[in-house]
Design an enzyme around this catalytic site. Sequence first.
Site, PDB file in Angstrom:
ATOM      1  N   LEU A  65     120.981  58.696  25.386  1.00 56.00           N
ATOM      2  CA  LEU A  65     120.955  57.368  25.995  1.00 56.00           C
ATOM      3  C   LEU A  65     122.168  57.154  26.887  1.00 56.00           C
ATOM      4  O   LEU A  65     123.141  57.890  26.833  1.00 56.00           O
ATOM      5  CB  LEU A  65     120.897  56.308  24.900  1.00 56.00           C
ATOM      6  CG  LEU A  65     119.586  56.298  24.089  1.00 56.00           C
ATOM      7  CD1 LEU A  65     119.746  55.487  22.814  1.00 56.00           C
ATOM      8  CD2 LEU A  65     118.436  55.757  24.931  1.00 56.00           C
ATOM      9  N   THR A  68     122.495  57.682  33.851  1.00 52.64           N
ATOM     10  CA  THR A  68     123.471  58.339  34.716  1.00 52.64           C
ATOM     11  C   THR A  68     124.883  57.882  34.375  1.00 52.64           C
ATOM     12  O   THR A  68     125.819  58.683  34.298  1.00 52.64           O
ATOM     13  CB  THR A  68     123.165  58.028  36.192  1.00 52.64           C
ATOM     14  OG1 THR A  68     121.917  58.613  36.549  1.00 52.64           O
ATOM     15  CG2 THR A  68     124.248  58.569  37.108  1.00 52.64           C
ATOM     16  N   GLY A 143     108.443  58.630  30.489  1.00 51.76           N
ATOM     17  CA  GLY A 143     107.465  57.563  30.399  1.00 51.76           C
ATOM     18  C   GLY A 143     106.752  57.322  31.715  1.00 51.76           C
ATOM     19  O   GLY A 143     107.330  57.438  32.792  1.00 51.76           O
ATOM     20  N   HIS A 476     154.147  35.182  32.251  1.00 51.52           N
ATOM     21  CA  HIS A 476     155.145  35.884  33.065  1.00 51.52           C
ATOM     22  C   HIS A 476     155.908  36.865  32.184  1.00 51.52           C
ATOM     23  O   HIS A 476     156.303  36.515  31.076  1.00 51.52           O
ATOM     24  CB  HIS A 476     156.122  34.880  33.676  1.00 51.52           C
ATOM     25  CG  HIS A 476     157.254  35.521  34.419  1.00 51.52           C
ATOM     26  ND1 HIS A 476     157.097  36.049  35.679  1.00 51.52           N
ATOM     27  CD2 HIS A 476     158.551  35.741  34.056  1.00 51.52           C
ATOM     28  CE1 HIS A 476     158.248  36.567  36.084  1.00 51.52           C
ATOM     29  NE2 HIS A 476     159.147  36.382  35.105  1.00 51.52           N
TER      30      HIS A 476
END
EC number: 1.8.1.4
Length: 497
Positions: A65, A68, A143, A476
């Site tokens: 799973l 890309t 699929g 800061h």
Amino acid sequence: MLSSRVASSLALRRSAVRHFSSSNVALGDQYDVVVVGGGPGGYVAAIKAGQLGLKTACVEMRGTLGGTCLNVGCIPSKALLQSSHHYHDVKTHFADHGIQIDGEVKMDVGKMQESKAGTVKGLTGGIEHLFKKHKVDYFKGKGSISGPNAVSVALNEGGNETLDTKNVVIATGSEVTPLPPVPVDNDGGKIVDSTGALEISEIPKTMAVIGGGVIGLEMGSVWSRLGTEVTVVEFMDRLCPAMDQELTKKFQTTLKKQGFKFQLKTKVMSSVVEGDGVVLTTEAAKGGKEKTEKYDIVLVATGRRPYTDGLGLEALGIQTDKLGRIEVDEHFKTAVPSIYAIGDCIDGPMLAHKAEEEGIAAIETIAGFAGHVNYDAIPGVIYTYPEVASVGKTEEELKEAGVSFSKGSFPFAANSRARANGDTEGFVKILADKETDRILGAHIIGPNAGEMIAEAVLGMEYGASSEDIARTCHAHPTLSEAFKEACMDTYDKPIHF
């Protein structure tokens, strides 16, 4: 305690899900949703559906799973960028901090690749765990949509299975766009695409990157830091042409300082693998005299295209545009009301986080809620060093649209934390509506830009003005103070510049 408004919303949501799920009592094993594709958009959609109590399945042909992004894109490339950044820091910046290294600093490419692989394995396995947690059935195979309410799966282990479902979500992502003059052969290791560039086993002396976009510049940065002479060949007259021009001009200057070479307004005519390298033939984009140059490796990074091969769209009457993107309405529905599409295979930027948002919106729509994605607040990040990040409109887009705007900026060279860190390259740029001061765009090049852009996204999502953020206390010393001061410069004046 929950407010009455939130409690009421949750009660309505649970009621809607119970009603939705109970409507399939007479339909046996029919799924509420089958998601085709297990990349970021697909797996997020599947998990969301499971969380809402919908009977859900996800089909993914890769065998792991994450699509890309997790397997051969976002995640492994960031692992290599991180490793190469550490190496570059040791070589060039440690001495500035008094850290002395005895002996030669070397990069073990094999170990770097091993670290990358471990990261990928851990994350992809984690998604399988989430599927089990939320009761999502996972089918490993290719699929295809055999009807408005059916998905056929050619299983990786052999055989076929048909899944009956009320709704289908197509999330098949994208693939590398071929460049005919430069045919990719990842196995050969000389002409590679983004996938092949992740598997380079030794540091090349020279590399040509064809395409001056996000992928090429990130992967070029990996190998440039390790000592490779990188040349970027780009057809357009500048890098990342969709981004703010002031931003990309600074970006190119910064990369040049790092050793990148650029051939802009240049097209590739042909390529020939010769011995231990590749001979590229190029000419000016407008035509002219050809020239040849040899490189150890050529990376083709000229873009991606939707992957819809073998889905069966045409037989169902589902239309695609001239770029191969599936046509959907504002609710992600295709021409077939029970079939939705999200992510890289539809219009819009090919970004994992955009696909994830669409996945959640599509599932919420299926479950009876008001799924929505604000496309004006989708950030884009380039994970080079320094990072580059943008959200909203560019200065060029506002000018073209005739929108009156105010512009403010602040350099990291004037930021105390950046100075202390020794990372002062870049700036923050804010664009706001001239009349209302509402933030219309934010563009950052500098350290931690990819994290800092989230402040702009959140502000834009809530309709913030530049003054709203300028008057918000920032800790800061932090890099994010540069964002605050850029907002101050947009509506008034910064303090520290």
